[in-house]
Enzyme design. Structure first.
Site, PDB file in Angstrom:
ATOM      1  N   GLU A 163     124.238  79.645  89.027  1.00 53.02           N
ATOM      2  CA  GLU A 163     123.970  78.217  88.477  1.00 53.02           C
ATOM      3  C   GLU A 163     122.469  77.951  89.090  1.00 53.02           C
ATOM      4  OE1 GLU A 163     128.751  76.566  87.926  1.00 53.02           O
ATOM      5  OE2 GLU A 163     127.534  75.880  89.917  1.00 53.02           O
ATOM      6  N   GLU A 355     133.161  80.266  84.442  1.00 50.95           N
ATOM      7  CA  GLU A 355     134.159  79.217  85.463  1.00 50.95           C
ATOM      8  C   GLU A 355     134.719  78.364  84.642  1.00 50.95           C
ATOM      9  OE1 GLU A 355     132.246  77.894  88.967  1.00 50.95           O
ATOM     10  OE2 GLU A 355     131.160  79.803  89.279  1.00 50.95           O
TER      11      GLU A 355
END
Length: 449
Positions: A163, A355
């Site tokens: 991320e 995720e």
């Protein structure tokens, strides 16, 4: 639900969020240690000094993963546990911890997927400018070389950055995450560019050093939009919104993945930020766009859009009473399908969902169990959309539930619980939630057991 036998089912966690500290395996300080020590930054002043004490309880945790029937576990390496100062001296005890963990995973039949950077930059590197210092590209390559040299005889799946939108923008623009800075847009863009250069150097380093043929990817946030209907005009609007770069922030997936796959920043985003763009050399874009083997993404929520009367993107609110998680994020399972579809159309590489999960207000009931029916419902809905993507031939290779256990949720501290395993932070007891049993049964049925 049936899936191809080679489809990978796993769960994930990150080093700072679960490991804690131990005299037996010390680590250097990182930017989150300093952020936690800054009053008012983290919920109730929580910190990661204990977390889930995975550094001591990892054998028990691996047994839980094996009991659940996981194919794979996505872990991250703590840079300052391997190199306490970020460069130079290597902490053999830290490397031994990860080496032993990987051996235990493999002995349990669980494939390790290793993320090299999940936000815990060594503090001493931040004191030298952190990701704003162009030397970070070399620092990250040196760290990558140490880790890959030690672990690649057993690890074949590598993720460079987790991320980048979050650690670049939340860490250096809004200040909501470590290191808590609020820098000008030009500096933020430069930090993001350095992160992508570091990714490219890491890819080169992995391929040069790995002792087995590696599979390498990157894991941005999957910023996705759901079409209000499945009419083509709304699908086109959702696709456009998913990769839109004209907004005020740089969270767009395209800003981070177009350079990796196409060797250029998206023109729309560049034109919107001309005054803040740094000079970029062709050789830098060639480095960023080193070929990778898969695209990973993390997805928790998605927006809703339709085509406006003039063909423009029209962003819609969800209706009153729409289901929300404990993070106040909307429950949007269709976002998982559309993210897979749009990413496949644009980048044409295998995909992993690295995720996906939700925070619930979980506690131990009077019967000693943790009942989390909302998470079971969430999983059922989202896994149904994973199935749709696979059935339509989208090259989705795996799904990782976030998270294997409750943990330190960054600026929210221990207030939020994302795990399928409950953690009592006072006793460090682990309790399988009902959702863990659900996932366990799902995996057994998938395997035909």
């Amino acid at each position: 639900m049936t899936f191809p036998s080679e489809f990978v089912w796993g769960a994930a966690a990150a080093s700072f969020q679960i490991e804690g500290t131990s005299k037996a395996s010390p680590r250097g300080e990182n930017i989150w240690d300093a952020f936690c020590d800054t009053p008012g930054k983290v919920f109730q002043g929580h910190d990661g000094k204990a977390a889930c004490m995975h550094i001591e309880k990892w054998r028990e945790d691996v047994k839980l993963m094996q009991e659940l029937g996981l194919d794979a576990y996505r872990l991250s390496i703590a840079w300052p546990r391997v190199m306490p100062d970020g460069t130079g001296t290597v902490n053999e005890a830290g490397l031994n911890f990860y080496s032993d963990l990987i051996d235990a995973l493999l002995d349990a039949g669980i494939t390790p997927y290793v993320t090299l950077y999940h936000w815990d930059l060594p503090l001493k590197l931040q004191q030298q400018g952190g990701w704003l210092n162009p030397n970070v590209v070399d620092w990250f390559a040196d760290y990558t070389r140490v880790v890959v040299d030690r672990l690649s005889d057993r690890v074949t799946h590598w993720i460079t950055l987790n991320e980048p939108q979050c650690f670049v923008l939340l860490g250096n623009q809004t200040g909501k995450h470590a290191p808590g800075l609020q820098l000008p847009e030009a500096d933020v863009i430069r930090i993001g560019h350095h992160a992508l250069l570091a990714h490219g150097r890491a890819v080169q380093t992995i391929r040069a050093v790995a002792k087995q043929p590696p599979k390498v990817g990157i894991a941005p946030i999957g910023v996705a939009s759901i079409p209000a209907t499945e009419q083509q005009v709304d699908i086109d609007a959702a696709r456009q919104a998913t990769f839109d770069n004209a907004g005020e922030t740089l969270f767009s997936t395209a800003w981070w993945l177009d350079p990796v796959f196409f060797g250029r920043y998206p023109e729309q985003g560049v034109n919107a930020r001309l005054k803040d763009m740094p000079p970029i050399r062709p050789e830098e874009m060639a480095l960023i766009s080193q070929p990778i083997d898969f695209c990973a993404f993390n997805l928790y929520e998605a927006g809703l859009v339709r085509a406006g009367a003039e063909g423009q993107i029209e962003r819609l609110p969800y209706p009153p009473g729409h289901p929300m998680t404990a993070m106040d994020w909307p429950v949007t399972p269709q976002g998982l399908y559309w993210a897979c579809r749009f990413l496949h159309e644009r980048y044409q590489v295998p995909l992993y969902i690295t995720e996906n999960g939700l925070s619930c207000r979980d506690w131990v009931s009077v019967d000693g169990k943790v009942h989390d029916p909302n998470r079971i419902d969430f999983l059922t809905r989202y896994l149904g959309c994973v199935k749709r993507a696979v059935d339509e031939g989208i090259p989705l290779a795996g799904y990782f539930q976030w998270s294997i256990m409750d943990n330190f949720e960054w600026a929210f501290g221990y207030e939020k619980r994302f795990g399928i395993v409950y953690v009592d932070y006072d006793t460090q007891q682990r309790i399988l939630k009902q959702s863990a049993t659900y996932f366990q049964q799902f995996l057994k049925q998938r395997a035909g057991a």
